[in-house]
Design a protein around this motif. Structure first.
Motif, PDB file in Angstrom:
ATOM      1  N   LEU A  35       0.828  -1.210   0.000  1.00 15.81           N
ATOM      2  CA  LEU A  35       0.000   0.000   0.000  1.00 15.81           C
ATOM      3  C   LEU A  35       0.859   1.254   0.000  1.00 15.81           C
ATOM      4  N   ALA A  36       1.988   1.211   0.721  1.00 20.63           N
ATOM      5  CA  ALA A  36       2.888   2.368   0.752  1.00 20.63           C
ATOM      6  C   ALA A  36       3.468   2.631  -0.635  1.00 20.63           C
ATOM      7  N   GLY A  37       3.866   1.571  -1.324  1.00 24.90           N
ATOM      8  CA  GLY A  37       4.404   1.733  -2.668  1.00 24.90           C
ATOM      9  C   GLY A  37       3.374   2.301  -3.638  1.00 24.90           C
ATOM     10  N   VAL A  38       2.154   1.780  -3.578  1.00 24.88           N
ATOM     11  CA  VAL A  38       1.088   2.295  -4.443  1.00 24.88           C
ATOM     12  C   VAL A  38       0.775   3.747  -4.110  1.00 24.88           C
ATOM     13  N   ALA A  39       0.757   4.083  -2.819  1.00 23.25           N
ATOM     14  CA  ALA A  39       0.458   5.451  -2.396  1.00 23.25           C
ATOM     15  C   ALA A  39       1.514   6.426  -2.899  1.00 23.25           C
ATOM     16  N   LEU A  40       2.784   6.028  -2.860  1.00 20.40           N
ATOM     17  CA  LEU A  40       3.860   6.895  -3.350  1.00 20.40           C
ATOM     18  C   LEU A  40       3.679   7.196  -4.830  1.00 20.40           C
ATOM     19  N   MET A  41       3.372   6.175  -5.613  1.00 23.69           N
ATOM     20  CA  MET A  41       3.193   6.385  -7.051  1.00 23.69           C
ATOM     21  C   MET A  41       1.951   7.218  -7.340  1.00 23.69           C
ATOM     22  N   ALA A  42       0.885   6.969  -6.587  1.00 26.46           N
ATOM     23  CA  ALA A  42      -0.348   7.737  -6.793  1.00 26.46           C
ATOM     24  C   ALA A  42      -0.140   9.209  -6.443  1.00 26.46           C
ATOM     25  N   LEU A  43       0.585   9.466  -5.351  1.00 28.77           N
ATOM     26  CA  LEU A  43       0.863  10.846  -4.957  1.00 28.77           C
ATOM     27  C   LEU A  43       1.673  11.555  -6.024  1.00 28.77           C
ATOM     28  N   ALA A  44       2.705  10.892  -6.520  1.00 28.98           N
ATOM     29  CA  ALA A  44       3.537  11.504  -7.555  1.00 28.98           C
ATOM     30  C   ALA A  44       2.726  11.794  -8.814  1.00 28.98           C
ATOM     31  N   ALA A  45       1.888  10.835  -9.227  1.00 36.28           N
ATOM     32  CA  ALA A  45       1.071  11.030 -10.428  1.00 36.28           C
ATOM     33  C   ALA A  45       0.098  12.193 -10.252  1.00 36.28           C
ATOM     34  N   PHE A  46      -0.499  12.293  -9.072  1.00 40.86           N
ATOM     35  CA  PHE A  46      -1.450  13.377  -8.809  1.00 40.86           C
ATOM     36  C   PHE A  46      -0.757  14.736  -8.872  1.00 40.86           C
ATOM     37  N   LEU A  47       0.404  14.849  -8.241  1.00 37.33           N
ATOM     38  CA  LEU A  47       1.116  16.127  -8.219  1.00 37.33           C
ATOM     39  C   LEU A  47       1.626  16.514  -9.602  1.00 37.33           C
ATOM     40  N   VAL A  48       2.121  15.535 -10.355  1.00 41.81           N
ATOM     41  CA  VAL A  48       2.591  15.838 -11.709  1.00 41.81           C
ATOM     42  C   VAL A  48       1.437  16.323 -12.578  1.00 41.81           C
ATOM     43  N   ALA A  49       0.268  15.721 -12.399  1.00 44.86           N
ATOM     44  CA  ALA A  49      -0.894  16.092 -13.217  1.00 44.86           C
ATOM     45  C   ALA A  49      -1.500  17.428 -12.820  1.00 44.86           C
ATOM     46  N   THR A  50      -1.464  17.759 -11.532  1.00 42.49           N
ATOM     47  CA  THR A  50      -2.154  18.962 -11.064  1.00 42.49           C
ATOM     48  C   THR A  50      -1.250  20.165 -10.822  1.00 42.49           C
ATOM     49  N   VAL A  51      -0.024  19.917 -10.383  1.00 44.78           N
ATOM     50  CA  VAL A  51       0.865  21.025 -10.021  1.00 44.78           C
ATOM     51  C   VAL A  51       1.848  21.374 -11.128  1.00 44.78           C
ATOM     52  N   ALA A  52       2.434  20.358 -11.761  1.00 44.67           N
ATOM     53  CA  ALA A  52       3.492  20.593 -12.746  1.00 44.67           C
ATOM     54  C   ALA A  52       3.080  21.484 -13.918  1.00 44.67           C
ATOM     55  N   PRO A  53       1.874  21.325 -14.509  1.00 49.29           N
ATOM     56  CA  PRO A  53       1.543  22.159 -15.674  1.00 49.29           C
ATOM     57  C   PRO A  53       1.642  23.654 -15.419  1.00 49.29           C
ATOM     58  N   ASP A  54       1.211  24.126 -14.255  1.00 50.52           N
ATOM     59  CA  ASP A  54       1.265  25.552 -13.935  1.00 50.52           C
ATOM     60  C   ASP A  54       2.298  25.850 -12.848  1.00 50.52           C
ATOM     61  N   GLY A  55       3.262  24.967 -12.702  1.00 52.91           N
ATOM     62  CA  GLY A  55       4.206  25.090 -11.594  1.00 52.91           C
ATOM     63  C   GLY A  55       5.137  26.270 -11.661  1.00 52.91           C
ATOM     64  N   VAL A  56       5.302  26.866 -12.822  1.00 52.71           N
ATOM     65  CA  VAL A  56       6.199  28.018 -12.943  1.00 52.71           C
ATOM     66  C   VAL A  56       5.431  29.321 -13.180  1.00 52.71           C
ATOM     67  N   ARG A  57       4.118  29.279 -13.109  1.00 47.40           N
ATOM     68  CA  ARG A  57       3.314  30.465 -13.408  1.00 47.40           C
ATOM     69  C   ARG A  57       3.627  31.610 -12.456  1.00 47.40           C
ATOM     70  N   ASP A  58       3.603  31.342 -11.143  1.00 50.78           N
ATOM     71  CA  ASP A  58       3.868  32.408 -10.175  1.00 50.78           C
ATOM     72  C   ASP A  58       5.306  32.900 -10.278  1.00 50.78           C
ATOM     73  N   LEU A  59       6.243  32.004 -10.509  1.00 54.12           N
ATOM     74  CA  LEU A  59       7.642  32.411 -10.621  1.00 54.12           C
ATOM     75  C   LEU A  59       7.844  33.332 -11.815  1.00 54.12           C
ATOM     76  N   ARG A  60       7.248  32.994 -12.937  1.00 55.90           N
ATOM     77  CA  ARG A  60       7.382  33.845 -14.126  1.00 55.90           C
ATOM     78  C   ARG A  60       6.686  35.181 -13.928  1.00 55.90           C
ATOM     79  N   ALA A  61       5.538  35.155 -13.250  1.00 57.11           N
ATOM     80  CA  ALA A  61       4.838  36.412 -12.974  1.00 57.11           C
ATOM     81  C   ALA A  61       5.675  37.311 -12.075  1.00 57.11           C
ATOM     82  N   TYR A  62       6.339  36.719 -11.109  1.00 62.53           N
ATOM     83  CA  TYR A  62       7.193  37.486 -10.197  1.00 62.53           C
ATOM     84  C   TYR A  62       8.390  38.072 -10.930  1.00 62.53           C
TER      85      TYR A  62
END
Length: 250
Positions: free
Chosen positions: A21-48
């Motif tokens: 379960l720990a292994g599956v949770a790690l992969m699921a967490l990574a997939a979720f963050l890559v899908a939700t955070v990575a696409p706009d991950g530099v938006r605030d930095l570029r705006a700044y």
């Protein structure tokens, strides 16, 4: 992790399922963050980085950057990883700002009560201080979240995948063999080892630990050596292996 501990995990059904379960949770967490955070991950930095200087002091959070003088009213440095370095700054209007930093330099460690620094304010947050021609970002400064998420994925996806493979392999063969095979132990051990190697790889780069390619350049050779060692353990002759010590039942 010691081989005996890995063997014990693979022997005990509860520990094996928990590791799965720990292994599956790690992969699921990574997939979720890559899908939700990575696409706009530099938006605030570029705006700044593209934000212009404010023509006058803003009355509230603004998209432009405003710089003003602050007086240092206190500095708190710590060596504990669970705590952040802090500085208390007082603005010209008497407002007191509490700022946090990931390290004690290059500006913070040279400050004392009563010193003056120049602070940068963006969107109502104090993002940076400077003194003597040197600057240092606070925790409120926008960061490259895309790089952070990709580094996290580099750390947890391979280890989570190997943990999952080893535990599923063990559960499928549990009735056929009482003892886990060397290959199972090697796979699980490699999963844990890659996880900790991933955690330490950014630390070895110091201030450049948020560069994905540099972290990968450090992590990949370590991962290759660990994979070779795991293969050597899994394929060594049975008569060269020592009998396992018995672990207490869970």
């Amino acid at each position: 992790m010691a081989v005996l501990s890995l063997a014990w995990i693979l022997r005990r059904t509860v520990a094996t399922v928990f590791t799965l379960l720990a292994g599956v949770a790690l992969m699921a967490l990574a997939a979720f963050l890559v899908a939700t955070v990575a696409p706009d991950g530099v938006r605030d930095l570029r705006a700044y980085e593209a934000a212009p200087r404010c023509p006058a002091a803003p009355s509230g959070p603004a998209e432009c950057r405003w710089t003003q003088e602050f007086t240092v009213s206190g500095v708190r440095l710590t060596k504990k990883r669970s705590e952040s370095n802090r500085a208390f700054l007082t603005g010209p209007d008497g407002a007191r700002w509490e700022t946090f930093y990931s390290s004690n330099g290059p500006v913070l460690d040279g400050l004392g009560e009563g010193d003056r620094v120049t602070g940068t304010v963006w969107r109502g947050l104090l993002t940076e201080i400077s003194a003597g021609g040197t600057s240092q970002e606070t925790h409120d400064a926008p960061a490259d979240m895309r790089a952070r998420v990709l580094i996290l994925a580099l750390i947890v996806v391979p280890s989570g995948l190997l943990m999952t493979v080893a535990t599923v392999w063990r559960l499928c063969r549990r009735r056929a063999a009482a003892e886990p095979t060397p290959g199972m132990r090697a796979t699980l051990g490699l999963g844990f080892s890659l996880f900790f190697a991933g955690l330490f790889s950014p630390l070895l780069l110091g201030g450049r630990g948020e560069n994905v390619w540099l972290v990968a350049a450090v992590w990949l050779p370590i991962a290759a050596v660990m994979a070779i060692m795991a293969r050597a353990y899994a394929t060594r002759k049975p008569d060269a292996q020592k009998p396992d010590a018995q672990m207490p039942a869970a």
